[in-house]
Design an enzyme around this catalytic site. Structure first.
Site, PDB file in Angstrom:
ATOM      1  N   ASN A   1     110.557  -3.879  63.302  1.00  0.00           N
ATOM      2  CA  ASN A   1     110.154  -3.243  64.823  1.00  0.00           C
ATOM      3  C   ASN A   1     109.046  -4.176  64.913  1.00  0.00           C
ATOM      4  O   ASN A   1     108.106  -4.373  64.279  1.00  0.00           O
ATOM      5  CB  ASN A   1     109.666  -1.818  64.612  1.00  0.00           C
ATOM      6  CG  ASN A   1     109.038  -1.275  65.705  1.00  0.00           C
ATOM      7  OD1 ASN A   1     107.984  -1.353  66.319  1.00  0.00           O
ATOM      8  ND2 ASN A   1     110.029  -0.281  66.294  1.00  0.00           N
TER       9      ASN A   1
ATOM     10  N   CYS B   1     105.162   1.507  73.202  1.00  0.00           N
ATOM     11  CA  CYS B   1     104.213   2.391  72.492  1.00  0.00           C
ATOM     12  C   CYS B   1     102.762   2.667  73.234  1.00  0.00           C
ATOM     13  O   CYS B   1     102.516   1.671  74.120  1.00  0.00           O
ATOM     14  CB  CYS B   1     103.534   1.465  71.240  1.00  0.00           C
ATOM     15  SG  CYS B   1     102.386   2.417  70.398  1.00  0.00           S
TER      16      CYS B   1
ATOM     17  N   LYS C   1     113.688  -0.150  71.918  1.00  0.00           N
ATOM     18  CA  LYS C   1     113.204   1.011  71.883  1.00  0.00           C
ATOM     19  C   LYS C   1     112.634   1.531  73.237  1.00  0.00           C
ATOM     20  O   LYS C   1     111.822   1.010  73.393  1.00  0.00           O
ATOM     21  CB  LYS C   1     112.404   1.181  70.591  1.00  0.00           C
ATOM     22  CG  LYS C   1     112.212   2.591  70.248  1.00  0.00           C
ATOM     23  CD  LYS C   1     111.470   2.609  68.863  1.00  0.00           C
ATOM     24  CE  LYS C   1     110.669   3.960  68.452  1.00  0.00           C
ATOM     25  NZ  LYS C   1     110.228   3.827  67.098  1.00  0.00           N
TER      26      LYS C   1
ATOM     27  N   GLY D   1     113.923  11.582  67.861  1.00  0.00           N
ATOM     28  CA  GLY D   1     113.144  12.498  68.225  1.00  0.00           C
ATOM     29  C   GLY D   1     113.298  14.001  67.942  1.00  0.00           C
ATOM     30  O   GLY D   1     114.025  14.634  68.220  1.00  0.00           O
TER      31      GLY D   1
HETATM   32  C1  LIG Z   1     102.417   8.123  63.129  1.00  0.00           C
HETATM   33  C2  LIG Z   1     103.518   7.367  63.794  1.00  0.00           C
HETATM   34  C3  LIG Z   1     103.539   5.954  63.852  1.00  0.00           C
HETATM   35  C4  LIG Z   1     104.371   5.276  64.390  1.00  0.00           C
HETATM   36  N1  LIG Z   1     104.446   3.888  64.808  1.00  0.00           N
HETATM   37  C5  LIG Z   1     105.420   3.285  65.495  1.00  0.00           C
HETATM   38  C6  LIG Z   1     105.535   1.854  65.352  1.00  0.00           C
HETATM   39  O1  LIG Z   1     104.789   1.162  64.960  1.00  0.00           O
HETATM   40  N2  LIG Z   1     106.395   1.369  66.225  1.00  0.00           N
HETATM   41  C7  LIG Z   1     107.390   2.163  66.827  1.00  0.00           C
HETATM   42  O2  LIG Z   1     108.197   1.684  67.715  1.00  0.00           O
HETATM   43  N3  LIG Z   1     107.437   3.546  66.961  1.00  0.00           N
HETATM   44  C8  LIG Z   1     106.507   4.103  66.051  1.00  0.00           C
HETATM   45  N4  LIG Z   1     106.460   5.591  66.023  1.00  0.00           N
HETATM   46  C9  LIG Z   1     107.450   6.204  66.736  1.00  0.00           C
HETATM   47  C10 LIG Z   1     108.642   6.599  65.885  1.00  0.00           C
HETATM   48  O3  LIG Z   1     109.123   5.642  65.317  1.00  0.00           O
HETATM   49  C11 LIG Z   1     109.501   7.630  66.784  1.00  0.00           C
HETATM   50  O4  LIG Z   1     109.958   6.845  67.823  1.00  0.00           O
HETATM   51  C12 LIG Z   1     108.796   9.031  67.410  1.00  0.00           C
HETATM   52  O5  LIG Z   1     107.906   9.437  66.371  1.00  0.00           O
HETATM   53  C13 LIG Z   1     109.903  10.022  67.781  1.00  0.00           C
HETATM   54  O6  LIG Z   1     110.474  10.256  66.529  1.00  0.00           O
HETATM   55  P1  LIG Z   1     110.487  11.467  65.609  1.00  0.00           P
HETATM   56  O7  LIG Z   1     110.140  12.951  66.341  1.00  0.00           O
HETATM   57  O8  LIG Z   1     111.509  11.645  64.644  1.00  0.00           O
HETATM   58  O9  LIG Z   1     109.024  11.209  64.731  1.00  0.00           O
HETATM   59  C14 LIG Z   1     105.588   5.985  65.229  1.00  0.00           C
HETATM   60  C15 LIG Z   1     105.468   7.482  65.256  1.00  0.00           C
HETATM   61  C16 LIG Z   1     104.358   8.064  64.358  1.00  0.00           C
HETATM   62  C17 LIG Z   1     104.493   9.501  64.362  1.00  0.00           C
END
Ligand SMILES: Cc1cc2nc3c(=O)[nH]c(=O)nc-3n(C[C@H](O)[C@H](O)[C@H](O)COP(=O)(O)O)c2cc1C
Ligand SMILES: Cc1cc2nc3c(=O)[nH]c(=O)nc-3n(C[C@H](O)[C@H](O)[C@H](O)COP(=O)(O)OP(=O)(O)OC[C@H]3O[C@@H](n4cnc5c(N)ncnc54)[C@H](O)[C@@H]3O)c2cc1C
Ligand SMILES: Cc1cc2nc3c(=O)[nH]c(=O)nc-3n(C[C@H](O)[C@H](O)[C@H](O)COP(=O)(O)OP(=O)(O)OC[C@H]3O[C@@H](n4cnc5c(N)ncnc54)[C@H](O)[C@@H]3O)c2cc1C
Ligand SMILES: Cc1cc2nc3c(=O)[nH]c(=O)nc-3n(C[C@H](O)[C@H](O)[C@H](O)COP(=O)(O)O)c2cc1C
Ligand code: FES
Ligand code: FES
Lengths: 287, 307, 307, 287
Positions: free
Chosen positions: B102, B133, B168, B246
């Site tokens: 990513n 992000c 994404k 999500g």
């Molecule tokens: C602590 C944390 C760090 C994350 N870091 C990234 C990242 O570096 N790059 C990215 O594209 N998404 C990042 N995300 C987003 C997740 O990949 C995901 O899209 C988002 O958390 C929604 O999914 P979930 O509800 O299953 O967590 C991060 C999410 C969390 C909670």
């Protein structure tokens, strides 16, 4: 979830994250009782955790499968090990998670992950161990005292500070361990009146003939004073920090603390680089 | 003897043995959770978002819990693409599951430079571009909210790599389909929906924001209905595969996304709560298909009925 | 003797004895919850969204629960403005709290006609315009997502009434401040943030959407961090008062919104869980102010500190 | 929350929503036990509820203050009243809410709102009452049987259908009430093999010499058949419906059911117009 319960589940072709030993275990509570003002003691049996845990390490405790709120596991220090395999957690009920935890009863099931993080670096045989705890900061120090008293290689002095006598817990058990114990309460309802670092100042006016190592756990302001004191006296000191944790496993990067100037990294991660740090590693200005 | 259901799915040219992927930023650099299960059993692994240079991330507090949700403002802390390639990739490539990096940048050029660097190394199966992000001031947000900018970034990455490019998307837009079709038209091979949703929380005792960064990204079960709706919309708008995420906590959540048409799903925040979530979802989907006599998971995908 | 803190706030010319308002669609026509408390004790009451003609609403299922959230697709069922004025208003006007009607239409003209009808009757303190309901096909959504249309509706309502006009914004937009400033510029006296967020849920056993309408609006604690962030943004963008809502369950949640700058708050879904929520928030705020030695709630509003 | 516990808290200047009598009460559980496959019986004392509740009415039960997931209260019929003030709920554990409910123990506190909705219209003195229950549909019928047997003005015949014998509960108590009881199980493990409406068809081939009224609660398909049967025999019939409820109080408009053609309203609301409806009011095509 208990199917693969070997302590390190080595997958064949690659080594583990940090090569740490940890398990996820589902345990039934032996007991979970209120023992002081908002303070509870939880006990469960786990041979795996009990045999591998070191003082200062912690567990990530899941609050039950029946609800997603609170969502995250909660970190708790290992308070001590008794009867070979009985693991104890001493906790303060401060919010939704700990309130839910306190509603659990004997035989209720929880999932715990651990032992996590780095424990306290034990003192050298000749050194005196000075343990300083503020409030629930007593939690990991009890385990440290247990281990040090068992080894019988160091004199252990414990300074504990509370707001008021109703918060003073586990004293009898500490006395049974045979440590030198000094208590302070802010309202003077028990022991020395004042805060624990004042007492420490009084008693530790100089290094003394025997070299000492300080181990502290408590609120940031207390830790900061302890760290300063240690610096003044050129003593080694270790502090156990808290930090907001989502995972406890080094994957969320949530639990950052600012590293002291001159350290190689800008941030340390409490769950992985700590929770115990030599006090010199931390930037106390921003804690 | 019962034949195991076929869980394999195709994300363009990328073949996954099952539709379960770990989400960026929630699975470290890929091997941290090996004490809990063998990541080779996963459909794919997406590693922490990488930038050209190492990034320290935001000051703490970086996370706060909200009802059924997690707010984070990690600030995209990462070791940088170079250290990743040198230190992490050699171990990662031993895992028998596709590794997806990513990436994010502050300029279109940075994205392109990252693509070039990754193009040169083996063992990376695809690139997921984070254009969404919300954490870093001059970061993703600008790219992800405008179709033209989103397309510009995507195009530059696509032009600098032969690896499949997954985009994404950011949820904080009026019409996500305009972004989805824009990136599809310039060569995205798949779309991940959704990144975190902007949010904040206040500690009423101290009267301070719960995050040093004030604003963070919301993830976890709280956002599942929102994410599911966005996936539903994007699936209807594009022909390339959509990867849904999500708030997925178990195989039933995963099924919701597959039913609305996601070709694969990602597990994020759930990894923190139960590090075995992803593998339990693989098992759960297998059992579900067996129970429901579904021989191939593709029969589930898009299988939403209407009243 | 301790003096009770002053909780009164001004929403433009509208004086509220406290900042606690019940949200449209979650408090019926204003008197259904009188077995639980006296609504005269509230800051204000907003009644169910009214249209020119009675509306039957959507077929069931109309609601589904999600993690810490409620999805609804009621379809703006209501008895129509005429029946409201004739049957409900006479009782409502006995309540010693301002009554605010929430209105919606399918065309700009319908909004204007509603305003004219309301203008003629006494006992209605203000009009809240719903430009954001995601439930009815040709309904709110179009108005709420575009600054020009939002302004057009607002302007027509403002021009047809002497009562203060509050505009209730939709959260599903890229930049909510563009809508907020647009409606402010044409005479809105206050802005409510936020309406429900679009979402969906699937029953994996039946493979049917959990709502007959497929898509619904998400409310409840799950959306609180999102709503709080939107309020924070809108407060910074406009000079008129902002009324915050979304997931408020207790006085601490209410304080979060007040601290980021909301002049008042609304209680929605919480009324279903605990019908006494609104009144308990009034008590909670009173106690909090006493405890914290805040003599006037306005000292809390916008009092967010930064690190 | 118990401060204002008068049954109708009349505010001075205006009348109440629907003039209904209802309270929000915080009660401590007397017991909460599993009595069949996924079936639990919960009991608590409430003079207010017990003295005002009518068969067919329901309660909105809050699942506890410690978590917001599940968020909403859950609707449950009043299963019966015993010992003057003991209120019973009979429930099936089907999802997160009922699972959480089943984890509660004696002395645990819950908040209930009720009695809500319209109960069953009682039969006229000469009429025979035919109660038809499918599965957990037994819940409100027990209360109805209690009241009818107490009044001793009607013969009460109860037809109950379950999938399997493990789901058959409360039989002894029903027999103690002295009703005429017929059981069916789909797998034939107890009673008549088949579904309850088949048995009803057999036994109710004509109106009989005494006029009957049918009261039914169970899955929609069962209710539909019962309604058809009643129409065929020109008998009055009342059905207790379920519906997804957010409030139970008539304010969310979530619990809509389509009204039969020719009714004055397009939808009825289960919590307010029901949960008991004369079967002719409902559009069975879309239920
Ligand atoms: C602590 C944390 C760090 C994350 N870091 C990234 C990242 O570096 N790059 C990215 O594209 N998404 C990042 N995300 C987003 C997740 O990949 C995901 O899209 C988002 O958390 C929604 O999914 P979930 O509800 O299953 O967590 C991060 C999410 C969390 C909670
Ligand atoms: C390594 C480690 C070991 C710990 N050991 C113990 C222990 O042995 N006994 C014990 O009682 N507590 C311990 N804690 C703190 C404990 O984890 C928190 O008190 C607990 O998570 C609070 O959960 P809650 O849901 O009840 O509170 P919340 O509702 O989440 O918060 C209540 C209050 O506590 C504060 N808080 C919550 N979590 C943390 C945290 N991680 N760090 C700092 N402040 C926090 C919040 O800001 C808030 O003011 C430890 C924390 C860490 C990081
Ligand atoms: C007036 C009324 C009286 C009721 N009386 C009883 C009773 O006495 N005993 C009893 O066991 N149950 C009764 N129910 C049903 C009971 O309310 C639901 O089973 C319960 O709310 C499910 O909660 P859950 O969180 O466990 O399940 P969820 O996780 O919410 O759902 C589990 C399954 O049950 C279905 N379901 C959930 N709620 C409802 C509902 N309200 N209507 C129809 N299907 C639903 C869902 O679609 C899903 O398939 C009654 C319902 C109503 C409306
Ligand atoms: C069942 C239900 C019906 C609603 N009906 C209306 C409505 O008629 N008009 C309106 O402007 N908002 C309506 N809303 C939105 C609420 O007023 C509120 O904006 C939203 O629920 C967020 O607040 P909450 O999280 O406190 O519920 C409705 C919400 C719910 C849950
Ligand atoms: S708590 Fe997740 S990295 Fe430390
Ligand atoms: S459940 Fe809310 S109106 Fe019936």
């Amino acid at each position: 979830m208990l199917a693969d319960q070997s302590l390190v589940l080595k997958a064949p072709r690659y080594t583990f994250g940090y090569g740490k030993k940890m398990v996820e275990e589902t345990v039934a509570l032996k007991s979970n009782q209120q023992i002081g003002k908002n303070i509870w003691l939880m006990e469960f049996r786990s041979t795996l955790l009990a045999s591998h845990a070191k003082p200062g390490q912690f567990l990530m405790v899941h609050l039950g499968e029946r609800t997603k709120d609170p969502l995250l596991r909660r970190p708790f220090s290992i308070h001590g090990i008794q009867e070979g395999d009985k693991v104890m957690i001493l906790y303060n009920v401060v919010g939704a998670g700990t309130s839910l935890l306190s509603s659990l009863k004997e035989h209720d099931i929880i999932s715990v992950i651990g032992p996590l993080g780095n424990g306290f670096a034990l003192p050298r045989p000749s050194e005196r161990a000075i343990l300083v705890g503020g409030g629930i900061g007593l939690a990991p120090l009890f385990f440290l005292a247990q281990v040090l008293q068992k080894d019988q290689r160091n004199t252990v002095t414990l300074f504990l500070g509370f707001s008021t006598s109703q918060e003073v817990v586990r004293i009898q058990q500490l006395e049974e361990l045979g440590v030198n114990l000094s208590l302070t309460t802010e309202d003077g309802s028990l022991g020395f009146k004042g805060i624990v670092t004042d007492l420490l100042d009084q008693r530790l006016s100089n290094k003394g003939p025997i070299k000492s190592v300080i181990y502290a756990c408590g609120p940031p302001q207390m830790l900061k004073k302890v760290a300063q004191k240690a610096t003044t006296l050129s003593l080694r000191s270790y502090v156990s920090l808290e930090g907001y944790m989502a995972c406890g496993l080094g994957i969320c990067l949530g639990c950052a603390v600012k590293a002291a100037h001159g350290e190689t990294k800008p941030y340390y991660y409490v769950c992985q680089d700590g929770p115990v740090f030599p006090s010199g590693m931390i930037d106390w200005e921003v804690l | 003897m019962a034949v195991l259901p076929d869980l394999s799915v195709d994300i363009g040219d990328l073949k996954l043995k099952n539709p379960v992927i770990t989400a960026s930023g929630t699975f470290g650099y890929g091997t941290e959770l090996t004490p809990f299960f063998d990541p080779s059993l996963l459909g794919a692994i997406i590693v922490k978002g990488l930038s050209l240079r190492p990034m320290p991330g935001n000051p703490p507090p970086r996370i706060a819990e909200t009802p059924c949700g997690l707010l984070n403002a990690i600030g995209l802390a990462n070791i940088g693409i170079q250290a990743f390639i040198e230190e992490k990739l050699p171990v990662l490539t031993k895992i028998e599951a596709p590794v997806i990096t990513n990436i994010y940048g502050h300029t279109v050029k940075e994205y392109a430079d990252l693509a070039k660097k990754i193009e040169k190394v083996e063992g990376i199966a695809a690139i997921e571009i984070n254009i969404s992000c919300p954490n870093v001031e001059k970061g993703g947000i600008a790219f992800g909210t405008d179709p033209d900018t989103a397309a510009a970034v995507t195009e530059r990455v696509v032009n600098n790599t032969t690896k499949p490019v997954i985009v994404k998307l950011a949820p904080n837009v009026t019409d996500i389909t305009t972004i989805a079709t824009a990136v599809e038209s310039v060569g995205a091979k798949a779309i991940s929906v959704t990144n975190t949703i902007l949010g904040m929380a206040v500690d009423v005792t101290t009267r301070l924001p719960k995050l040093a960064n004030i604003v963070g990204g919301l993830s976890g079960p709280a956002i599942k209905p929102i994410a599911l709706y966005l996936v539903h919309k994007v699936v209807a708008a594009v022909t390339i595969p959509v990867i849904g995420l999500g708030g997925i906590m178990d195989y039933r959540d995963a099924l919701e996304f597959l039913l609305v048409g996601a070709r694969a799903i990602q597990v994020g925040t759930a990894n923190f709560v139960n590090p075995k979530t992803a593998i339990e979802i693989v098992h759960g989907l297998t059992d579900f298909c067996s129970r429901e006599k579904v021989s191939n998971i593709n029969q589930i995908i898009g299988g939403l009925k209407t009243m």
